[in-house]
Design an enzyme around this catalytic site. Structure first.
Site, PDB file in Angstrom:
ATOM      1  N   GLU A 135       0.843  -1.200   0.000  1.00  0.00           N
ATOM      2  CA  GLU A 135       0.000   0.000   0.000  1.00  0.00           C
ATOM      3  C   GLU A 135       0.878   1.250   0.000  1.00  0.00           C
ATOM      4  O   GLU A 135       0.487   2.298  -0.512  1.00  0.00           O
ATOM      5  CB  GLU A 135      -0.937  -0.007   1.222  1.00  0.00           C
ATOM      6  CG  GLU A 135      -2.192   0.814   1.018  1.00  0.00           C
ATOM      7  CD  GLU A 135      -3.263   0.571   2.074  1.00  0.00           C
ATOM      8  OE1 GLU A 135      -4.316   0.023   1.751  1.00  0.00           O
ATOM      9  OE2 GLU A 135      -3.031   0.938   3.243  1.00  0.00           O
TER      10      GLU A 135
ATOM     11  N   HIS B 108       7.080 -27.014   1.731  1.00  0.00           N
ATOM     12  CA  HIS B 108       6.294 -28.137   1.215  1.00  0.00           C
ATOM     13  C   HIS B 108       5.121 -27.623   0.399  1.00  0.00           C
ATOM     14  O   HIS B 108       4.142 -28.337   0.200  1.00  0.00           O
ATOM     15  CB  HIS B 108       5.814 -28.995   2.385  1.00  0.00           C
ATOM     16  CG  HIS B 108       6.975 -29.528   3.170  1.00  0.00           C
ATOM     17  ND1 HIS B 108       7.602 -30.717   2.873  1.00  0.00           N
ATOM     18  CD2 HIS B 108       7.677 -28.983   4.194  1.00  0.00           C
ATOM     19  CE1 HIS B 108       8.619 -30.900   3.711  1.00  0.00           C
ATOM     20  NE2 HIS B 108       8.679 -29.852   4.516  1.00  0.00           N
TER      21      HIS B 108
ATOM     22  N   LYS C 130     -13.362   1.498  -3.802  1.00  0.00           N
ATOM     23  CA  LYS C 130     -14.421   1.830  -2.835  1.00  0.00           C
ATOM     24  C   LYS C 130     -15.562   2.565  -3.550  1.00  0.00           C
ATOM     25  O   LYS C 130     -16.734   2.316  -3.305  1.00  0.00           O
ATOM     26  CB  LYS C 130     -13.865   2.743  -1.738  1.00  0.00           C
ATOM     27  CG  LYS C 130     -12.973   2.035  -0.737  1.00  0.00           C
ATOM     28  CD  LYS C 130     -12.602   2.993   0.377  1.00  0.00           C
ATOM     29  CE  LYS C 130     -11.548   2.415   1.293  1.00  0.00           C
ATOM     30  NZ  LYS C 130     -10.931   3.386   2.163  1.00  0.00           N
TER      31      LYS C 130
END
Ligand SMILES: O=P(O)(O)OC[C@H]1O[C@](O)(CO)[C@@H](O)[C@@H]1O
Length: 528
Positions: free
Chosen positions: A322, A351, A455
């Site tokens: 950000e 793994h 938004k």
């Protein structure tokens, strides 16, 4: 490079912080001296920028804000006596509040003590508290913490179901700097309803941590919540862990917040040094710049080899991405900057995806985090003379060697143990590395204009939903999607209208979709 030269390079570049017992090794980043020389003028500027920032410059120009998270750990360097006073008062306020909750002076109406914390927040208002809780919450914490960090109904149900027997003794922290983040507000409203459904008065359980004059602050004042802690204008969400955002939940869990602040201060002091080789944050920024040519061409894979640091990589993901992920630089040029961050923990991830790291696309560099202390207490042998902790060390350095041999670079951070001081220091180390790197690439690390677009689009979708529902209700007869879009004056949003209807239909809401689901254009919609 042969083993002897690598050993020399290791020693040449090794950084050690004596007070913290923290090592930083960038010897496995393959830069040469010419690269370091070429970066020195940029670093000279970055150190200057950082000095100005700490002195109270408006380092976030778009939002016209100072950037003051460093003052939180050393109020003496706050630019005015008033700010220093405010920081000190807030800290006392947090400590006194935690003490009152612990000793029952502040308690729920129907019990002598609070037992649980429900923290509602998202992004910087959740990631730090989550990371610190996983890293540091004591085994028998005075209050057990739970988080709502999403507007996912099923997630909220699962959490509320988990704590329902404790709701009467749950303290709710609503954390939002802006006080208007919809995800957080939604969580709060659902939690409020859960309290009401059990005849509990939400306000008697609620604490707000929010910016001055925000909608959340006003609500908390109006409803007379238990307490309100300020989020300062000059502390960004992703650097707020050592403000009330992180300190209130940490103190309530019995975590040594003074220790966290002290560790961060020690690291801030070290990373203030305008000396590339003697400054661990500058060494990180140098390595990141080298890895990705200053353009983020390689991803940062963060692998702490310690379960309690699992959430550090997720915390760093927001901090780095950000802050650095920007379209424009400070001069307004289009630069598309950033560094992608991912990772969970070692050896677990060996793994999962380390196969690709060793042999696949070489589009990353690694950061290993080693913790010297295996555990508190004795470790049994799992083989003669070998413990699980020895295995962890072997896996870490085995992977480091294996990837290096295949031309993949890495940084190693070694800490003595996971304790409040060291966690504070790690937070501060990366705060500063991000700040310095932002200066190297000339971007504003302290705003997030890109988040606003999503938004805004989301809020338009919700408005569209309201509009089409009005049309469907008024119409009273089935409509094709085309007809509905036209009547809602949204001819160009037909795909979105279809997706809204599909969601409502799947949840048994106010609409019925008829027709062939495999052919959206054939569908018609009517009010249920
Ligand atoms: O604390 P707030 O204002 O609710 O914001 C939460 C998060 O949302 C963001 O603004 C991004 O949407 C982050 O920067 C911030 O940490």
């Amino acid at each position: 490079m042969d083993a002897r030269s690598l050993w020399k390079r290791y020693q040449d570049w090794l950084y050690y912080h004596e007070g913290l017992g923290l090592y930083l090794d960038i010897s496995r980043m393959r830069f040469d001296d010419a690269f370091v020389e070429s970066m020195k003028p940029k670093f000279a500027q970055a150190f200057e920028d950082m000095k100005a920032l700490e002195n109270g410059a408006v380092a976030n120009p778009d939002e016209g804000r100072m950037v003051g998270h460093y003052w939180l750990r050393n109020p003496d360097i706050a630019p005015t006596p008033e700010l220093k006073q405010e920081i000190l008062e807030n800290l006392s306020h947090i400590e006194e509040f935690a003490q009152k909750v612990h000793n029952g002076t502040v308690h729920p109406p129907s019990a002598s003590k609070f037992t649980d914390i429900l923290s509602i927040g998202i992004g910087g208002s959740a990631l730090g508290p989550q990371f610190v809780s996983t890293a540091l919450a004591p085994e028998s914490a005075p209050l057990e913490i739970h988080f709502i960090d999403n507007t996912d109904p099923a997630g909220i149900d699962a959490l509320l179901n988990h704590i329902k027997d404790h709701l009467a003794t749950t303290l709710v922290l609503v954390i939002s700097k802006s006080g208007t983040t919809p995800d957080t507000r939604n969580g709060m409203i659902e939690v409020q309803k859960a309290f009401e459904s059990m005849n509990l008065k939400f306000a008697d359980h609620a604490v707000a941590i929010t910016g001055h004059d925000s909608a959340l602050e006003k609500q908390a004042q109006k409803e007379n919540w238990i307490d309100i802690f300020p989020m300062h204008d000059w502390v960004g969400g992703r650097t707020s862990e050592l403000s009330g955002v992180g300190l209130v939940p940490a103190a309530l869990q019995g975590i040594d917040i003074r220790g966290m602040l002290a560790g961060a201060k020690e690291m801030d002091d070290a990373t203030r040094q305008p000396d590339l080789k003697g400054n661990p944050a500058a060494l990180l920024a140098l390595s990141w710049y080298f890895a990705g040519n200053g353009r983020g061409e390689k991803d940062m894979v963060v692998l702490p080899y310690k379960d309690s640091l699992l959430l550090f990589s997720r915390y760093l993901q927001q901090l780095v991405m950000e802050s650095l992920g920007k379209e424009k630089d400070l001069a307004g040029n289009t630069v598309y900057q950033g560094i992608a961050v991912y990772g969970n923990k070692g050896s677990t991830d060996q793994h999962a995806y380390v196969q690709q790291l060793r042999e696949g696309v070489p589009n990353f560099f690694l950061t290993f985090i080693e913790v010297l202390e295996d555990r508190q207490g004795h470790s049994p042998d799992v083989e003669p003379g070998i413990t699980t902790g020895d295995y962890l060390l072997g896996f870490l350095y085995g992977t480091r060697e294996a990837v290096y041999d295949n031309q993949r670079d890495s940084i190693s951070v070694t800490i003595p143990q996971v304790n409040p001081r060291i966690v504070g220091a790690l937070i501060a180390l990366y705060d500063r590395a991000v700040g310095l790197y932002a200066s190297l690439i000339n971007v504003n690390a302290y705003h997030q204009p890109g988040v606003e677009a999503g938004k805004k689009a989301a809020s338009e979708i919700l408005n569209l939903q309201t509009r089409i529902m009005e049309v469907i209700a008024a119409e009273g007869k089935p409509l094709s999607l085309e007809e509905l879009a036209e009547k809602a004056d949204a001819g160009d949003r037909i795909e979105m209208i279809y997706k809204i209807l599909r969601h409502l239909h799947a949840n048994g809401r106010q609409v019925t979709l008829s027709g062939n689901l495999a052919q959206p254009a054939s569908l018609s919609v009517s009010a249920r």
